[in-house]
Design a protein around this motif. Sequence first.
Motif, short mmCIF file in Angstrom:
data_model
loop_
_atom_site.label_atom_id
_atom_site.label_comp_id
_atom_site.label_asym_id
_atom_site.label_seq_id
_atom_site.Cartn_x
_atom_site.Cartn_y
_atom_site.Cartn_z
N MET A 1 37.47 -10.62 -15.59
CA MET A 1 36.55 -11.39 -14.76
C MET A 1 37.20 -11.78 -13.44
O MET A 1 36.60 -11.64 -12.39
N GLU A 2 38.43 -12.29 -13.53
CA GLU A 2 39.13 -12.67 -12.31
C GLU A 2 39.39 -11.46 -11.43
O GLU A 2 39.33 -11.53 -10.21
N LYS A 3 39.69 -10.34 -12.07
CA LYS A 3 39.93 -9.10 -11.32
C LYS A 3 38.67 -8.68 -10.57
O LYS A 3 38.75 -8.26 -9.41
N GLN A 4 37.52 -8.82 -11.18
CA GLN A 4 36.25 -8.47 -10.54
C GLN A 4 35.98 -9.39 -9.34
O GLN A 4 35.56 -8.92 -8.27
N LEU A 6 38.22 -11.03 -7.61
CA LEU A 6 39.21 -10.70 -6.59
C LEU A 6 38.82 -9.42 -5.85
O LEU A 6 38.91 -9.35 -4.62
N ASP A 7 38.36 -8.43 -6.59
CA ASP A 7 37.89 -7.17 -5.97
C ASP A 7 36.70 -7.42 -5.04
O ASP A 7 36.62 -6.85 -3.95
N LEU A 8 35.78 -8.26 -5.49
CA LEU A 8 34.63 -8.60 -4.65
C LEU A 8 35.06 -9.33 -3.39
O LEU A 8 34.54 -9.05 -2.29
N LEU A 9 35.99 -10.25 -3.52
CA LEU A 9 36.49 -10.98 -2.35
C LEU A 9 37.18 -10.03 -1.37
O LEU A 9 37.02 -10.15 -0.15
N ILE A 10 37.93 -9.09 -1.88
CA ILE A 10 38.60 -8.10 -1.03
C ILE A 10 37.56 -7.24 -0.32
O ILE A 10 37.67 -6.97 0.89
N THR A 11 36.54 -6.84 -1.03
CA THR A 11 35.47 -6.03 -0.44
C THR A 11 34.74 -6.82 0.65
O THR A 11 34.47 -6.30 1.74
N ILE A 12 34.46 -8.08 0.37
CA ILE A 12 33.79 -8.93 1.36
C ILE A 12 34.68 -9.10 2.59
O ILE A 12 34.21 -9.01 3.73
N GLN A 13 35.96 -9.30 2.39
CA GLN A 13 36.89 -9.45 3.50
C GLN A 13 36.91 -8.18 4.35
O GLN A 13 36.90 -8.24 5.58
#
Length: 73
Positions: A1-4, A6-13
């Motif tokens: 869940m945390e990985k997802q 984090l991945d979403l935050l990286i994509t948004i960034q």
Amino acid sequence: MEKQILDLLITIQQDIKQIKTEMNTRFNAVVSKLEDIREHFELTNEARVKDVGFIEYKVNRLEKEIYLIKNSQ
């Protein structure tokens, strides 16, 4: 869940960086066009001032010639 998350935050960034780059490119294009328009108006205005000066000179000369013609008769 945390990985997802984090991945979403990286994509948004990454998306935000891309949008920022695109916006800067577009703003630079708009600024360039506005500068072109400003330069065009400056040149047009300068030419108009020169034209007015030329016309004023010609009108003054005509007035002098008419005066001379009227007074020579």
